[in-house]
Design an enzyme around this catalytic site. Structure first.
Site, PDB file in Angstrom:
ATOM      1  N   TYR A   1      -3.212   4.839   6.633  1.00  0.00           N
ATOM      2  CA  TYR A   1      -3.658   4.004   7.753  1.00  0.00           C
ATOM      3  C   TYR A   1      -4.903   4.589   8.405  1.00  0.00           C
ATOM      4  CZ  TYR A   1       0.672   1.272   7.696  1.00  0.00           C
ATOM      5  OH  TYR A   1       1.713   0.442   7.347  1.00  0.00           O
TER       6      TYR A   1
ATOM      7  N   LYS B   1       0.839  -1.192   0.000  1.00  0.00           N
ATOM      8  CA  LYS B   1       0.000   0.000   0.000  1.00  0.00           C
ATOM      9  C   LYS B   1       0.880   1.251   0.000  1.00  0.00           C
ATOM     10  CE  LYS B   1       1.066   1.236   4.181  1.00  0.00           C
ATOM     11  NZ  LYS B   1       1.852   2.474   4.296  1.00  0.00           N
TER      12      LYS B   1
END
Length: 373
Positions: free
Chosen positions: A224, A139
């Site tokens: 996140y 990611k």
């Protein structure tokens, strides 16, 4: 060291038990005291990008039973040689960035884990898909939602699976909070806070290069909070507002964000307030508030151990090596069709990218941006 000590103590206890019990029970009892060896399918993985995080994944995979590191892709010949020796990787499973399309003809590699700078993911993932291999991509999956969707489409057309390295989706403390929310133990969810940040060092690193990183703190660490808001609340946001702050214009060039505060609104009325920064330490916290209770996690997304508490007391789930558990679970997803509690597929990543696109737009314009994920 703590895990090693625990492992030693567990083995010591079992051994001691065996010495005292087996003479009385007979030798057949011995098999019950030891974990049965795994004899199911194993996902054979090549890692692309042999930097710091690639090394962390490789080390974690040494403890995997369902996934095995079998190949490498790198532009640095010396790294390839080092990894060959350390992980017993055969020459035929080693590639560089020019020739890795040849993995198409290598039946000993099932999947490639792409762990390169963000802006390289798009082209590399599509090349892996065209070579007929499953893809795990670190990611953020891409630098914007358009590129992310192109990656999803390419993998679908090639009939290979595309997963993204959302390790927190398998982390036991995180899953316990999600279980509690689903069970209604917090009551109606009202608010989420996500704080993600650290002081970044070397100003010449790729994470501060717009062409390689695609952005700044939001791409690297703020994702996140974006992703966490979605799985903690259990909904997708419908609007975004955001504000950017920059104090060091030399280190943080145009297009590389230093600090972004952003707010998310959800269909049920839940709001989220989040912070992403490259200029403050001690920021790794999630807080979920409901009518009947709360959950607080700090650290919430670091490599571990994750710590947290709720209105019912401390969270005491097992401490795991995130990347080991992630690769075990991803093997089950790719080879056995397992459905995780929280998705880790490319479509999930595109949703995060759409939110981040909107955050950048809101910060730039000062306007509220409506979303449809």
């Amino acid at each position: 060291m703590k895990n090693s000590r625990r492992h030693f103590l567990q083995n010591f206890t079992v051994s001691a038990l065996a010495l005292t019990v087996l003479p009385r029970l007979g030798i057949a009892a011995k098999s019950d005291l030891y974990e049965q060896p795994y004899d199911g399918p194993v996902l054979r993985v090549a890692i692309m990008g042999l930097g710091g995080y690639g090394t962390r994944v490789a080390e974690a995979m040494q403890s995997c039973k369902k996934a095995k590191l079998v190949g490498v892709i790198s532009g640095t010949p010396s790294k390839i040689k080092d990894w060959q020796g350390k992980y017993n990787i055969p020459e035929k499973n080693c590639y560089n960035y020019e020739n890795f399309d040849k993995i198409k003809d290598n039946p000993d590699i099932d999947a490639v884990y792409v762990i390169t700078p963000n802006a390289l993911h798009h082209d590399q993932v599509i090349r892996v898909a065209k070579a007929g291999k499953h893809v795990i991509c670190e990611k953020p999956m891409a630098v914007n939602a358009k590129e992310g969707q192109e990656m999803v489409d390419a993998c679908r057309n090639a009939k290979v699976k595309l997963l993204v390295g959302y390790r927190m989706h398998f982390e036991p403390h995180t899953l316990e909070v999600i279980r509690m929310r689903n069970a209604g133990e917090f009551g109606k969810v009202l608010f989420f806070q996500g704080l993600c940040g650290f002081k970044i060092g070397d100003p010449t690193q790729w994470r501060l290069n717009k062409q390689l990183a695609g952005g700044g703190s939001l791409m690297d660490i703020g994702i996140y909070a974006v992703n966490g808001a979605r799985y903690m609340v259990g909904e997708d946001p419908v609007w975004v507002t955001a504000q950017e702050t920059k104090t060091d214009h030399e280190k943080f060039k145009p297009g590389v964000d230093e600090t972004i505060q952003f707010q998310l609104g959800f269909p049920s009325g839940v709001t989220a307030s989040c912070l992403s920064t490259y200029s403050m330490n001690n920021l790794d916290k999630f807080f979920l508030n409901g009518e009947k209770g709360f959950a607080e996690m700090q650290p919430s997304t670091g490599y571990g151990p994750i710590k947290g508490r709720t209105h019912k007391g401390d969270l005491n789930q097992p401490v795991v090596v995130h990347q080991t558990l992630q690769m075990e679970e991803m093997s089950d997803i790719i080879l056995n069709g397992k459905q995780p509690v929280v998705p880790v597929n490319g479509e999930e990543a595109v949703k995060d990218l759409k939110v981040m696109d909107a955050i950048y737009q809101a910060a730039k314009t000062g306007n509220k941006v409506n979303l449809k994920l």
